[in-house]
Scaffold this motif. Sequence first.
Motif, mmCIF file in Angstrom:
data_model
loop_
_atom_site.group_PDB
_atom_site.id
_atom_site.type_symbol
_atom_site.label_atom_id
_atom_site.label_comp_id
_atom_site.label_asym_id
_atom_site.label_seq_id
_atom_site.Cartn_x
_atom_site.Cartn_y
_atom_site.Cartn_z
ATOM 1 N N SER A 276 0.849 -1.184 0.000
ATOM 2 C CA SER A 276 0.000 0.000 0.000
ATOM 3 C C SER A 276 0.885 1.235 0.000
ATOM 4 C CB SER A 276 -0.961 -0.011 1.195
ATOM 5 O OG SER A 276 -0.262 -0.149 2.413
ATOM 6 N N VAL B 6 -4.240 6.291 2.934
ATOM 7 C CA VAL B 6 -3.567 5.078 2.477
ATOM 8 C C VAL B 6 -4.306 4.564 1.243
ATOM 9 C CG1 VAL B 6 -2.793 2.765 3.098
ATOM 10 C CG2 VAL B 6 -2.851 4.580 4.832
ATOM 11 N N LEU C 65 -8.079 3.498 0.089
ATOM 12 C CA LEU C 65 -8.692 2.441 0.882
ATOM 13 C C LEU C 65 -9.771 3.040 1.784
ATOM 14 C CD1 LEU C 65 -5.490 0.426 1.876
ATOM 15 C CD2 LEU C 65 -7.146 -0.104 0.066
ATOM 16 N N ALA D 139 -9.325 4.917 5.484
ATOM 17 C CA ALA D 139 -7.900 5.130 5.796
ATOM 18 C C ALA D 139 -7.513 6.573 5.510
ATOM 19 C CB ALA D 139 -7.035 4.159 5.011
ATOM 20 N N LEU E 62 -3.200 7.419 11.750
ATOM 21 C CA LEU E 62 -3.203 6.258 10.862
ATOM 22 C C LEU E 62 -2.422 5.095 11.468
ATOM 23 C CD1 LEU E 62 -2.637 8.132 7.479
ATOM 24 C CD2 LEU E 62 -4.745 6.980 8.201
ATOM 25 N N ASP E 63 -1.328 5.421 12.138
ATOM 26 C CA ASP E 63 -0.517 4.385 12.768
ATOM 27 C C ASP E 63 -1.288 3.704 13.896
ATOM 28 O OD1 ASP E 63 1.962 2.947 13.211
ATOM 29 O OD2 ASP E 63 2.232 4.200 14.993
ATOM 30 N N ALA F 253 -4.375 3.327 14.194
ATOM 31 C CA ALA F 253 -5.452 2.499 13.641
ATOM 32 C C ALA F 253 -4.938 1.299 12.869
ATOM 33 C CB ALA F 253 -6.335 3.357 12.732
ATOM 34 N N ARG G 135 -3.291 1.406 10.130
ATOM 35 C CA ARG G 135 -3.416 1.645 8.698
ATOM 36 C C ARG G 135 -2.069 1.731 7.979
ATOM 37 N NH1 ARG G 135 -8.274 0.554 6.399
ATOM 38 N NH2 ARG G 135 -10.006 1.428 7.607
#
Length: 448
Positions: A2, A17, A25, A28, A62-63, A65, A67
């Motif tokens: 990704s 992402v 996605l 994300a 994001l990290d 989660a 993702r």
Amino acid sequence: MSILALDLGTSSVRGLVLDDKAAPLPGALARRSVEVAVDDSGAATLDAGAYLAALVDCIDELDAAGRLDGVRLVAESAQWHSAVPLDKAGAPLGPLVTWLDTRPTPPPGATGPADPDAFHHRTGTWWHRFYWTVKLPWLRAGCGPGLSRFCGLPEFVLGALLTEAPMSVSQASGTGMLDLARLDWDEEALAVAGVSRADLPPLAPAGWHGRLRPEYARRWPALADAPWAAPTGDGAASNVGTGCFEPSRAAVTVGTSAAVRLVQPVAPGAPLPPLPGSVWRYRVDHERIVTGAAYSAGGNLFAWARKTFQLPEGDALDRELAAITPGKGEVRADPRLGGDRPPGTAPSGSGALSGLAFSTTPVEIFAGLMDGVCAMIARDLAVLESTVDGTTEVVLGGGAVAAQPWWRRAFQAALAPRTTRHVDNPEVGATGAALLAAGLVPTGPAAR
């Protein structure tokens, strides 16, 4: 695999992402609003440190989660034309000046390029407050002692995150100081700006990739080994994100601002195509150029009108707009509330309305403003088409036109009889940057 795509915008910073084909996605996405400080002097600045913190927050989200797991490449779409003075430690000596700022003026007695037309052809730009040839001397005069060098927003934030952060040719072209054919700083531009190469960021070579500093690699272990591509200017990235990377297809994007642009393949050292005097030209990357016109009115105009006129929301607004035929309203508008983008020189506060009556409604004023943006773009698209063979297909993109269906119809009316379609992806800039970074955009033969 990704891809993490970062969008370093004017009103927000976003991280999203995408899959290995650069399709976003679901879910994300992390976003932080940023506030441009504006005042009646024409100032429009950002706090560079606060902007960096907002970007770090997005990546942290994001990290947290999960993702970032599987990310193998980081791409960036970043606003063009920003500038910030730095001290020897790399700390800002003042706020970051954005493209919206209309205050920079040439030094007393300065005369600019010896041959403005030749300068415009080489750099794609003019001696104008928008570009570093005017911005840097103006910033230097207001900095006082301690000034070491200058950079733009992407070099500042990436310089904090990565072990090195040279300036991409795309970002360098937005400064107005890059020789677009040679892909090096233009000697006359350096002289006009009163700077040396040591005052500017080094230029990233083709294929450059950066890596996280150790402290951030520990913070985001999923990104520890991921290469970071050189940033793409947001306008160029938006063209690619809407599928407009060939000269037969023009992109009209409306984010915070608005623009119309055409991309053409031009390899390093190849002759540049003719350039009409009223439009600019920058680099997408080492293999492509982008020619176009941009405006200070776009989604910011939408947001201002909605707040100022207390417009209805959602379906209620759509119902009132449905009674107004695009291009046929009584209200006529000059939407340049934020002044001109180059080569124009109109200051902030140049917007105007006419055709008002006691019966005029706020929605009719709003429609007039949107029609005004469409008319400017239609005029400049005709200029761009004079450089290619025939008329173009037009692709509409950007968050503002995605949010407002009447505006899409107004563009279709203003740009007729061209074929006009809409790409319903508010993240076209990040998508375009990811496509370029992943090598998913075909490169045609260099223009002759």
